[in-house]
Design a protein around this motif. Structure first.
Motif, PDB file in Angstrom:
ATOM      1  N   PRO A   5       1.667  65.022 -88.736  1.00 55.50           N
ATOM      2  CA  PRO A   5       1.998  64.116 -89.835  1.00 55.50           C
ATOM      3  C   PRO A   5       2.196  64.961 -91.094  1.00 55.50           C
ATOM      4  O   PRO A   5       1.428  65.889 -91.336  1.00 55.50           O
ATOM      5  CB  PRO A   5       0.747  63.254 -89.973  1.00 55.50           C
ATOM      6  CG  PRO A   5      -0.011  63.407 -88.683  1.00 55.50           C
ATOM      7  CD  PRO A   5       0.332  64.773 -88.172  1.00 55.50           C
ATOM      8  N   THR A  62      10.324  63.967 -87.998  1.00 54.20           N
ATOM      9  CA  THR A  62      10.637  63.656 -86.606  1.00 54.20           C
ATOM     10  C   THR A  62       9.387  63.678 -85.745  1.00 54.20           C
ATOM     11  O   THR A  62       8.752  64.711 -85.601  1.00 54.20           O
ATOM     12  CB  THR A  62      11.648  64.677 -86.055  1.00 54.20           C
ATOM     13  OG1 THR A  62      11.046  65.985 -86.126  1.00 54.20           O
ATOM     14  CG2 THR A  62      12.931  64.698 -86.874  1.00 54.20           C
ATOM     15  N   GLU A  95       6.366  66.482 -74.053  1.00 58.04           N
ATOM     16  CA  GLU A  95       6.594  65.570 -72.938  1.00 58.04           C
ATOM     17  C   GLU A  95       7.819  64.691 -73.137  1.00 58.04           C
ATOM     18  O   GLU A  95       8.461  64.289 -72.169  1.00 58.04           O
ATOM     19  CB  GLU A  95       5.370  64.661 -72.755  1.00 58.04           C
ATOM     20  CG  GLU A  95       4.101  65.386 -72.304  1.00 58.04           C
ATOM     21  CD  GLU A  95       3.296  66.012 -73.447  1.00 58.04           C
ATOM     22  OE1 GLU A  95       3.817  66.085 -74.585  1.00 58.04           O
ATOM     23  OE2 GLU A  95       2.149  66.427 -73.197  1.00 58.04           O
TER      24      GLU A  95
HETATM   25  C1  7RM Z   1       7.427  68.440 -81.218  1.00 64.89           C
HETATM   26  C2  7RM Z   1       5.962  68.697 -80.994  1.00 64.89           C
HETATM   27  C3  7RM Z   1       3.142  66.751 -80.018  1.00 64.89           C
HETATM   28  C4  7RM Z   1       2.164  66.105 -80.969  1.00 64.89           C
HETATM   29  C5  7RM Z   1       2.370  64.629 -81.124  1.00 64.89           C
HETATM   30  C6  7RM Z   1       1.756  64.379 -82.493  1.00 64.89           C
HETATM   31  C7  7RM Z   1       2.158  65.603 -83.271  1.00 64.89           C
HETATM   32  C8  7RM Z   1       4.608  65.969 -83.738  1.00 64.89           C
HETATM   33  C9  7RM Z   1       4.901  64.750 -85.509  1.00 64.89           C
HETATM   34  C10 7RM Z   1       3.564  64.614 -85.094  1.00 64.89           C
HETATM   35  C11 7RM Z   1       3.156  63.152 -86.811  1.00 64.89           C
HETATM   36  C12 7RM Z   1       5.319  64.023 -86.678  1.00 64.89           C
HETATM   37  N1  7RM Z   1       5.559  68.718 -79.692  1.00 64.89           N
HETATM   38  N2  7RM Z   1       3.415  65.397 -83.997  1.00 64.89           N
HETATM   39  N3  7RM Z   1       5.510  65.601 -84.653  1.00 64.89           N
HETATM   40  N4  7RM Z   1       2.693  63.815 -85.744  1.00 64.89           N
HETATM   41  N5  7RM Z   1       4.410  63.235 -87.290  1.00 64.89           N
HETATM   42  N6  7RM Z   1       6.577  64.105 -87.162  1.00 64.89           N
HETATM   43  O1  7RM Z   1       5.234  68.896 -81.923  1.00 64.89           O
HETATM   44  O2  7RM Z   1       3.922  68.688 -77.845  1.00 64.89           O
HETATM   45  O3  7RM Z   1       3.719  70.400 -79.547  1.00 64.89           O
HETATM   46  O4  7RM Z   1       3.049  68.156 -80.035  1.00 64.89           O
HETATM   47  O5  7RM Z   1       2.349  66.628 -82.293  1.00 64.89           O
HETATM   48  O6  7RM Z   1       0.369  64.333 -82.386  1.00 64.89           O
HETATM   49  O7  7RM Z   1       1.729  63.928 -80.088  1.00 64.89           O
HETATM   50  S1  7RM Z   1       4.041  69.037 -79.226  1.00 64.89           S
END
Ligand code: 7RM
Length: 652
Positions: free
Chosen positions: A394, A417, A422
């Protein structure tokens, strides 16, 4: 029945509408059109995706069936055949893109290389032949352990071209972590480099590989890119130089066509406990998701020069450095080194030097830039930028506003984004030409994505209350399984709600506001129980970071005899602020003012740094253990810098 929803406490009401200029030139600039397309994508998904797949991908053989959904297993575009590398390269040859830069590279020492689509196609074809001659073919696994250099992109595409499954392992991972990943997927070939540059020093990648492959019976060949010229030992019969083999290959390479569901890559992602999960993505659905989302979310234009600061060892590097961007014929910029080498203005320097138009980076990086000070930014023009993106966590409103003002000069839309390893591609995000953004919200779902916030019975919670974020319909770029462990796939992602094997549980907590916008409040596993209220970590952290002294914060629960759980926060300070009891008091009352006295931290600990993964996510699991006064246990292979943990433990 205890209330298992999440109390959401943040309030952020600012709204930023796309400018008329941006809207006018956007790939999608009409709210009405967005609404129509979105409705079609979720109401008639097969019709929608069939049309998109025909339009966006180059097929060798057309598909017969769009979707086969035997929950929780999906297959997309059955009967179709294609080659992913051909979709990223060959398709652009013979068009006006042929001599366009596909890739601009800047090494940490300052060396620059530009590679056109024709040249990249040549390099990939050569390597494809080389690895085929080593006996690598369809379905074989290849581990890639490289710095952010062009060869990393070439290696991924060469694997795709011959149908081999790549697994990219972050260059920062230890020999042990590399060994485990190689053994889990039984890779035959490892592609690495002598070293890579990081903060003026050489990271000895080949030496790490040597240690790892002592314990990997399946590895037959180690291919080594000469990057830094540091001394390495080459084992006869096993190790070969990339540069020698590439020179020996003949040029033209005919790419075979593979099934739409042919595996493309495995990417390991750390679970909160236990061994890393090998997320498996396949070909057509993944590529379609990556390509289409890049086109709409980044509003890609022929003239863009796109910079994503993520390493290719992360899903962001797969989808939004390599596959999604090259399939669109874009120019990607990649940078090898640290953002503060030689000075904290390296990104801004490179943006001006190469006239980069789009920057996609992570909140953790943005907060580091804020901490380093605005002067480093103000020295540069940054007038080539037209769009900014955020991913990984976030983004707290303070960082959002800073990004918007200092980097985007209030001119560039920000796309926050939300997605996961997954999900393969972006799932919730503004479309920059239509969506009014709110700092801290990833806003609305992308085409084909049915996202909901639900309670423990999978019932949608009312607007503005928190719950579990789920996706209720399959989408083309979803993971297909966990490598070698389909039971874990089912348990981990599709077993949250008994009798509902079609519901994908993201593991995140979220809330939807009155406009239907999504706000991610953190991982469900990290949710805090503060005086009987379940609050996401992101909201407390965001309140702390809105204090002028705080650079970064992490909130965790600590067992407490009286309260059940006490709130412990770890705080790093901005330059110019010193830790003191008085500051602790100020921070406590600041949180009280921002959220309410229920969220006032019981313990505040100042720290020089927080434990993070290589992609910048705070490892709250480790902080929880430290807060409870125990030893740090469990998998720490994804930890970026162990010294941070040692320091935290020693100043208890
Ligand atoms: C692309 C990536 C995934 C986890 C996801 C969230 C957190 C990712 C955002 C976010 C809030 C966002 N893949 N997350 N993007 N939370 N706003 N824009 O990060 O597999 O490494 O992580 O990351 O908790 O579940 S990841």
């Amino acid at each position: 029945m205890p209330d298992q929803t999440i109390t959401s406490v943040s309030r952020e009401n600012r709204k930023f509408r796309p400018s008329a200029e941006f809207k006018a030139q956007a790939n999608l600039g009409s709210e009405a059109l967005y609404k129509r397309l979105y409705a079609e994508s979720v109401n008639s998904p097969e019709k929608f995706w069939s049309k998109q797949a025909k339009e966006h991908l180059v097929w060798r053989k057309p598909f017969k069936q769009v979707l086969k959904w035997q929950a929780p297993h999906a297959q997309w575009f059955l009967g179709g055949k294609l080659n992913v590398a051909e979709n990223c390269l060959d398709r652009h040859l013979g068009t006006q893109r042929e001599n366009k830069a596909a890739l601009i590279f800047e090494g940490e020492p300052g060396d620059v290389r530009t590679i056109t689509y024709r040249q990249l196609h040549g390099h990939v074809s050569q390597l494809a032949q080389v690895i085929e001659s080593m006996g690598i073919g369809a379905g074989d696994r290849v581990a890639i352990y490289l710095p952010m250099i062009p060869e990393a992109v070439i290696a991924m595409l060469a694997c795709a071209r011959v149908g081999a499954i790549h697994t990219v392992v972050f260059g920062g991972f230890s020999p042990e972590a590399l060994k485990d990943r190689i053994n889990d997927c039984k890779a035959k070939l490892v592609i690495t480099a002598d070293g890579g540059w990081r903060r003026g020093k050489v990271i000895e990648l080949k030496a790490n590989v040597d240690k790892a492959v002592e314990g990997t019976p399946t590895v037959q060949t180690v291919m080594v890119v000469k990057r830094c010229g540091n001394p390495v030992t080459m084992k006869a019969g096993r190790d070969v130089w990339w540069q020698d083999t590439a020179a020996a290959a003949a040029k033209p390479h005919k790419a075979k066509a593979f099934d739409a569901e042919h595996p493309l890559f495995i990417l390991y992602t750390s679970g909160s406990t236990g061994k890393p999960k090998g997320v498996l993505h396949t070909s057509a659905g993944y590529l379609l998701g990556a390509k289409m989302s890049a086109h709409y979310v980044f509003d890609l234009k022929e003239t863009d020069r796109y910079f994503c600061s993520a390493d290719i060892g992360w899903i962001t590097g797969h989808s939004y450095v390599v596959y999604g961007l090259l399939a669109n014929g874009s120019t990607i910029f990649i940078y090898e080194g640290a953002p503060n080498q030689p000075e904290p203005d390296r990104f801004w320097q490179m943006i001006d030097r190469h006239a980069l138009t789009i920057l996609y980076t992570a909140p953790t990086a943005i907060r580091a830039f804020m901490r380093w000070g605005d002067d480093y930014v103000r020295r540069h023009r940054l007038d080539s930028l037209r769009l900014l993106g955020s991913v990984g966590e976030p983004i707290n409103p303070e960082a959002w506003i800073w990004y918007h003002t200092l980097i985007g000069k209030k001119r560039c839309p920000i796309v926050d984004t939300w997605w996961q390893t997954e999900t393969g591609c972006i799932m919730i995000s503004p479309l920059p030409g239509v969506t009014a953004t709110k700092p801290g919200s990833a806003t609305r779902p992308f085409f084909g994505v049915v996202a909901k916030v639900v309670d423990d019975q999978c019932r949608e919670v009312p607007r503005n209350s928190g719950g579990k974020l789920v996706i209720t319909q399959p989408w083309p770029s979803m993971l297909r399984t966990l490598w070698g462990d389909d039971d874990r796939y089912v348990r981990q992602y599709f077993s949250e709600f008994p009798g509902r094997p079609e519901i994908y549980f993201t593991g995140d907590g979220a809330r939807q506001d009155e406009d239907g916008y999504f706000w991610i409040v953190g991982r469900i596993d990290d949710v805090l129980n503060v005086s009987g209220h379940r609050i996401g970590t992101a909201e407390i952290e965001s309140a702390l970071v809105s204090h002028p002294s705080v650079a970064e914060a992490a909130a965790v629960g600590r067992p407490d005899e009286l309260k059940g759980q006490a709130l412990c926060v770890f705080v790093t300070l901005k330059a110019g602020y010193a830790a003191s009891e008085e500051l602790k008091e100020q921070l406590r009352s600041h949180v009280g003012k921002e959220i309410g006295s229920l969220a006032k931290p019981d313990t505040i600990r100042f720290a020089a740094g927080l434990p993070k993964t290589r992609s910048g996510k705070i490892m709250r699991r480790i902080l929880k253990e430290i807060a409870a006064g125990g030893a740090v246990k469990g998998d720490i292979s994804t930890l970026d810098d162990f010294s941070v943990v040692a320091a935290l433990q020693s100043d208890e």
